[in-house]
Write a protein that holds these residues in place. Structure first.
Motif, mmCIF file in Angstrom:
data_model
loop_
_atom_site.group_PDB
_atom_site.id
_atom_site.type_symbol
_atom_site.label_atom_id
_atom_site.label_comp_id
_atom_site.label_asym_id
_atom_site.label_seq_id
_atom_site.Cartn_x
_atom_site.Cartn_y
_atom_site.Cartn_z
ATOM 1 N N ASP A 244 0.866 -1.172 0.000
ATOM 2 C CA ASP A 244 0.000 0.000 0.000
ATOM 3 C C ASP A 244 0.905 1.226 0.000
ATOM 4 O OD1 ASP A 244 -2.675 1.447 0.693
ATOM 5 O OD2 ASP A 244 -1.224 2.115 2.215
ATOM 6 N N SER A 245 0.592 2.199 -0.854
ATOM 7 C CA SER A 245 1.462 3.360 -1.018
ATOM 8 C C SER A 245 1.682 4.110 0.298
ATOM 9 C CB SER A 245 0.882 4.313 -2.072
ATOM 10 O OG SER A 245 1.721 5.431 -2.253
ATOM 11 N N GLY A 246 0.619 4.299 1.078
ATOM 12 C CA GLY A 246 0.754 5.010 2.339
ATOM 13 C C GLY A 246 1.618 4.271 3.337
ATOM 14 N N GLU A 247 1.413 2.962 3.439
ATOM 15 C CA GLU A 247 2.212 2.145 4.350
ATOM 16 C C GLU A 247 3.683 2.188 3.941
ATOM 17 O OE1 GLU A 247 2.771 -2.538 5.665
ATOM 18 O OE2 GLU A 247 1.382 -1.983 4.051
ATOM 19 N N LEU A 248 3.916 2.077 2.654
ATOM 20 C CA LEU A 248 5.289 2.079 2.155
ATOM 21 C C LEU A 248 5.977 3.413 2.430
ATOM 22 C CD1 LEU A 248 7.510 0.590 0.709
ATOM 23 C CD2 LEU A 248 6.499 1.254 -1.479
ATOM 24 N N ALA A 249 5.241 4.512 2.273
ATOM 25 C CA ALA A 249 5.814 5.828 2.534
ATOM 26 C C ALA A 249 6.278 5.947 3.987
ATOM 27 C CB ALA A 249 4.794 6.918 2.211
ATOM 28 N N GLY A 250 5.491 5.409 4.912
ATOM 29 C CA GLY A 250 5.869 5.439 6.319
ATOM 30 C C GLY A 250 7.135 4.647 6.594
ATOM 31 N N LYS A 251 7.272 3.498 5.964
ATOM 32 C CA LYS A 251 8.459 2.675 6.145
ATOM 33 C C LYS A 251 9.691 3.358 5.546
ATOM 34 C CE LYS A 251 6.260 -1.829 6.617
ATOM 35 N NZ LYS A 251 6.825 -2.065 7.971
ATOM 36 N N ASN A 300 16.089 5.444 -1.921
ATOM 37 C CA ASN A 300 15.786 6.501 -2.902
ATOM 38 C C ASN A 300 14.979 5.937 -4.070
ATOM 39 O OD1 ASN A 300 17.177 8.390 -1.383
ATOM 40 N ND2 ASN A 300 19.094 8.140 -2.520
ATOM 41 N N GLU A 301 15.362 4.755 -4.545
ATOM 42 C CA GLU A 301 14.657 4.114 -5.661
ATOM 43 C C GLU A 301 13.224 3.768 -5.261
ATOM 44 O OE1 GLU A 301 15.450 3.587 -8.718
ATOM 45 O OE2 GLU A 301 17.616 3.332 -8.948
ATOM 46 N N VAL A 302 13.070 3.229 -4.049
ATOM 47 C CA VAL A 302 11.734 2.859 -3.575
ATOM 48 C C VAL A 302 10.857 4.097 -3.436
ATOM 49 C CG1 VAL A 302 10.412 1.824 -1.702
ATOM 50 C CG2 VAL A 302 12.588 0.814 -2.392
ATOM 51 N N GLU A 303 11.422 5.167 -2.890
ATOM 52 C CA GLU A 303 10.658 6.403 -2.722
ATOM 53 C C GLU A 303 10.212 6.948 -4.068
ATOM 54 O OE1 GLU A 303 11.031 10.371 0.004
ATOM 55 O OE2 GLU A 303 12.799 9.796 -1.176
ATOM 56 N N SER A 304 11.116 6.930 -5.050
ATOM 57 C CA SER A 304 10.761 7.415 -6.385
ATOM 58 C C SER A 304 9.670 6.551 -7.016
ATOM 59 C CB SER A 304 12.007 7.423 -7.278
ATOM 60 O OG SER A 304 11.688 7.775 -8.599
ATOM 61 N N SER A 305 9.789 5.245 -6.862
ATOM 62 C CA SER A 305 8.805 4.325 -7.437
ATOM 63 C C SER A 305 7.461 4.446 -6.751
ATOM 64 C CB SER A 305 9.318 2.882 -7.340
ATOM 65 O OG SER A 305 10.512 2.712 -8.078
ATOM 66 N N ASN A 306 7.483 4.690 -5.440
ATOM 67 C CA ASN A 306 6.229 4.814 -4.694
ATOM 68 C C ASN A 306 5.433 6.045 -5.133
ATOM 69 O OD1 ASN A 306 4.424 3.875 -2.638
ATOM 70 N ND2 ASN A 306 5.128 5.545 -1.323
ATOM 71 N N GLY A 307 6.135 7.047 -5.638
ATOM 72 C CA GLY A 307 5.442 8.236 -6.109
ATOM 73 C C GLY A 307 4.591 7.980 -7.336
ATOM 74 N N ARG A 308 4.887 6.909 -8.060
ATOM 75 C CA ARG A 308 4.087 6.497 -9.219
ATOM 76 C C ARG A 308 3.843 4.991 -9.123
ATOM 77 N NH1 ARG A 308 8.490 5.168 -12.927
ATOM 78 N NH2 ARG A 308 10.435 5.963 -12.073
ATOM 79 N N ILE A 309 3.366 4.579 -7.966
ATOM 80 C CA ILE A 309 3.278 3.157 -7.640
ATOM 81 C C ILE A 309 2.432 2.371 -8.631
ATOM 82 C CG2 ILE A 309 1.289 3.414 -6.096
ATOM 83 C CD1 ILE A 309 2.674 1.323 -4.259
ATOM 84 N N GLY A 310 1.429 3.022 -9.226
ATOM 85 C CA GLY A 310 0.571 2.307 -10.169
ATOM 86 C C GLY A 310 1.281 1.846 -11.421
ATOM 87 N N ASN A 311 2.421 2.494 -11.749
ATOM 88 C CA ASN A 311 3.165 2.139 -12.956
ATOM 89 C C ASN A 311 4.543 1.566 -12.658
ATOM 90 O OD1 ASN A 311 1.111 3.197 -14.713
ATOM 91 N ND2 ASN A 311 1.849 5.260 -14.227
ATOM 92 N N SER A 312 4.841 1.313 -11.391
ATOM 93 C CA SER A 312 6.184 0.870 -11.001
ATOM 94 C C SER A 312 6.267 -0.648 -10.900
ATOM 95 C CB SER A 312 6.581 1.494 -9.660
ATOM 96 O OG SER A 312 6.716 2.896 -9.775
ATOM 97 N N THR A 313 7.423 -1.187 -11.256
ATOM 98 C CA THR A 313 7.673 -2.621 -11.167
ATOM 99 C C THR A 313 8.961 -2.878 -10.392
ATOM 100 O OG1 THR A 313 8.887 -2.643 -13.267
ATOM 101 C CG2 THR A 313 6.516 -3.115 -13.351
ATOM 102 N N ILE A 314 9.052 -4.071 -9.846
ATOM 103 C CA ILE A 314 10.277 -4.540 -9.206
ATOM 104 C C ILE A 314 10.793 -5.721 -10.015
ATOM 105 C CG2 ILE A 314 11.307 -5.528 -7.141
ATOM 106 C CD1 ILE A 314 9.145 -4.239 -5.507
#
Length: 365
Positions: A244-251, A300-314
């Motif tokens: 979840d984007s919000g949960e991830l932002a907190g972590k 830094n990579e996770v934070e950037s990806s979370n900003g566009r989480i709907g289009n991000s892949t791992i």
């Protein structure tokens, strides 16, 4: 960089088990002539007529079965690398600690089989399954005097798979009992993986078949179950399916704070060393600094990806294996007549538990 790892594995195991039918030969006290067994008109198995003439009550040569499987097992993960949105890959082996990793599968398995010889059954595997991998992990970096836990996370990846394969089951009798050595090879197509997952299963079993009136019989067995999976796995998965984007932002925010603490502790430790001690600990300091830098880059990579989480892949690459290859199995099969059989088998001990239940219809060829 939490759950990145969860992508951790997609391990799918294909179980097929025994040939499910066993050749019966009456003991001396129950000896019957071949007329009692009835005429033998089947083409298969090869050498079947000779076995029939010697008093063996052969099962029908062909069969189809439908089996249900539930399986849960612990797995070990090594050599983990992750990347984001098809960017550079980061080797996280020195900063990731897996506290627990569990793979679970619910599957239906359709299996046609043929007795090629009286002692050899050959079968095919066609399976569909829903599986999941649950992972509990933490990111830890050295700080000179110990380790700082940057973050912890639990995640669960769910996926579906289609499996095809084949197997062989040699069987023979010993002192009134039967021995069956089941071997099967399968390949599972999982959309999140770059190539099919290969699995080899070995299942030796020893059991006894008890015959009753009107073709009825009950077989019971004990044995072992070994699973080998291809160790290297590569794939890609949407970030949004894991967090979840919000949960991830907190972590991420908490991770930055912990990382700053680790850097401060490392700098303070280093500043207290004498010149000779710094010379002795230069490698230790360099390794710790590299780990902190790497963890920061990944955050830094996770934070950037979370900003566009709907289009991000791992993207990920890892080695995985069963925590323990073997477990114990106990099973039984009830034969209503020579055409219909019902079977249940349970596996336990070790670090894998499974339950298999199935029904089979047989006919002559």
């Amino acid at each position: 960089m939490p759950k990145i790892i969860p992508v951790t594995l997609l391990v799918l195991f294909t179980y097929s088990g025994l040939s499910q039918v066993y050749t019966n030969k009456p003991g001396k006290k129950q000896q019957v002539n071949t007329d009692t067994l009835g005429p033998y008109d089947d083409v298969l198995p090869i050498l079947g007529r000779k076995a029939h003439e010697r008093g063996f009550d052969l099962p029908y040569s062909a069969g189809i079965s439908l089996n249900y499987l539930f399986q849960e097992s612990s797995i070990i993960i090594n050599n983990l690398q992750v990347g984001f949105n098809k960017g550079d890959m980061y080797n996280l082996d020195n900063i990731i600690r897996f506290n627990d990793a569990t793979a679970a599968t619910n599957a239906f398995n359709f299996r046609p089989d043929i007795w090629v010889f009286p002692f050899l059954n050959v079968y095919g595997i066609f399976s569909g399954s829903k599986s999941s991998t649950a992972v509990d992990f933490s990111v830890n970096v050295p700080n000179g005097t110990g380790y700082t836990e940057v973050l912890t996370a639990k995640t669960k990846a769910e996926f579906q798979a289609t499996t095809v394969g084949f197997g062989l089951t040699p069987t023979f009798g010993v002192a009134g009992a039967f021995v069956a050595i089941d071997m099967n090879f399968s390949w599972s197509d999982i959309p999140e993986l770059s190539k099919p997952a290969y699995v080899f299963v070995l299942g030796p079993r020893v059991g006894k078949n008890f015959r009753f009136k009107k073709e009825r019989a009950l077989a019971v067995w004990v044995g072992g179950f070994r699973v080998d999976i291809n160790s290297r796995t590569d794939g890609s998965i949407p970030l949004s399916s894991l967090f979840d984007s919000g949960e991830l932002a907190g972590k991420i925010e908490a991770g930055y704070i912990r990382l700053d603490e680790a850097q401060t502790n490392l700098d303070n430790w280093w500043s207290r060393l004498s010149a000779s001690e710094k010379k002795q600990n230069a490698t230790k300091y360099a390794v710790a600094q590299a780990a902190i830098t790497k963890a920061g880059d990944v955050l830094n990579e996770v934070e950037s990806s979370n900003g566009r989480i709907g289009n991000s892949t791992i993207e990920y690459s890892l080695d995985k294996r069963q925590e323990k290859l073997w477990n114990f199995v106990l099973g039984t099969q009830y034969q209503l007549n020579k055409s219909f059989m019902f079977r249940v088998e349970a596996g336990f001990l070790g670090t894998r538990n499974q339950v298999i239940a199935g029904v089979q219809y047989r006919f002559g060829l």
